[in-house]
Write an enzyme that holds these catalytic residues in place. Structure first.
Site, PDB file in Angstrom:
ATOM      1  CE  LYS A 173       0.420  -3.389  -0.942  1.00  9.48           C
ATOM      2  NZ  LYS A 173       0.091  -1.902  -0.991  1.00  9.48           N
ATOM      3  CG  ASP A 224      -0.139  -1.088   2.277  1.00  8.30           C
ATOM      4  OD1 ASP A 224      -0.071   0.304   1.764  1.00  8.30           O
ATOM      5  OD2 ASP A 224       0.928  -1.956   1.990  1.00  8.30           O
ATOM      6  CB  THR A 277      -5.038   5.838  -0.014  1.00  6.14           C
ATOM      7  OG1 THR A 277      -5.421   6.090  -1.429  1.00  6.14           O
ATOM      8  CG2 THR A 277      -6.355   5.727   0.637  1.00  6.14           C
ATOM      9  N   GLY A 330       3.537   0.591  -6.552  1.00  6.81           N
ATOM     10  CA  GLY A 330       3.915   1.997  -7.434  1.00  6.81           C
ATOM     11  C   GLY A 330       4.820   2.933  -6.669  1.00  6.81           C
ATOM     12  CD  GLU A 357       3.556  -1.383   0.055  1.00  8.15           C
ATOM     13  OE1 GLU A 357       3.095  -0.085   0.314  1.00  8.15           O
ATOM     14  OE2 GLU A 357       3.588  -2.166  -1.057  1.00  8.15           O
TER      15      GLU A 357
END
Length: 225
Positions: free
Chosen positions: A95, A82, A29, A97, A104
């Protein structure tokens, strides 16, 4: 689902204003967010500086002419946009993956505002169905996996599609915990942070300000309490 990701990724660029320093996330995304940002910069609509969260995002941003700086070169980040793998009703998230959660989390922690962009499948009642990633140093990782197994956390060292050990941008490994449900994310985060060898876990707690959700062809805006 891909059209929803594109829609929400493009919509998130509306939160980026001229002159900002922007954190660019990683994932399917976030890819569309970076794509749209590149288009706006090329048109001359935006003049920004970006800090990326992975080599993959950096390569995409550079190819689109987005000006980049290292985190050490900026005073602060105005907004980081993000993706996320899971978000619960309390706006806690998982988060990692893509294996980039260490960077991040660092980038998000230096940001005035954090926005997550997801399709509706990432909104869940309880965290844990998505495997919880741990970035771990290679030294002793098998011993650490054994400890996690004894705790009943069903660990699995991540492999590539070719069957090789997955390596992060920081030359570390990933151990995924197949927990199915996480009843107390804060307690688990504290426990994992105290285990030597774990560089960072993928629980992102009390970090997000706004969640943009692609749902039924629309972008829904959710504000964290």
């Amino acid at each position: 689902m891909e059209s929803l990701k594109k829609q929400v990724g493009y919509a998130s660029v509306n939160y980026i204003k001229d002159g900002m320093t922007v954190g660019l996330g990683t994932g399917s995304t976030a890819y569309y967010m970076v794509e749209k940002l590149g288009q706006e910069i090329k048109k001359g609509n935006l003049n920004i500086t970006a800090v990326t969260t992975s080599k993959k995002t950096a390569e995409q941003a550079e190819s689109l002419g987005i000006p980049l700086k290292d985190l050490n070169e900026v005073d602060w980040i105005d907004v980081t946009i993000d993706g996320a793998d899971e978000i619960d009703p309390q706006f806690q998230g998982i988060k990692g993956g893509g294996g980039a959660h260490l960077i991040e989390k660092i980038v998000a922690s230096y940001s005035n505002q954090v926005i997550w962009i997801v399709d509706e499948s990432k909104m869940v009642n309880q965290l844990g169905d998505f495997p919880l990633p741990l970035e771990v140093i290679p030294f002793g990782h098998q011993k650490l996996e054994k400890i996690l197994q004894e705790k009943g956390y069903h660990p699995e060292t991540r492999l590539t599609k070719e069957g090789q050990l997955f390596t992060t941008d920081n030359d570390n490994f990933i151990i995924d915990l197949h927990l199915k449900n996480i009843t107390d994310p804060h307690a688990l985060a504290q426990e994992l942070s105290q285990l030597p060898g774990i560089v960072e876990h993928g629980l992102f707690l009390d970090m997000v300000d706004i969640v943009l959700v692609g749902r039924n062809g629309q972008v829904e805006t959710l504000k964290a309490p």
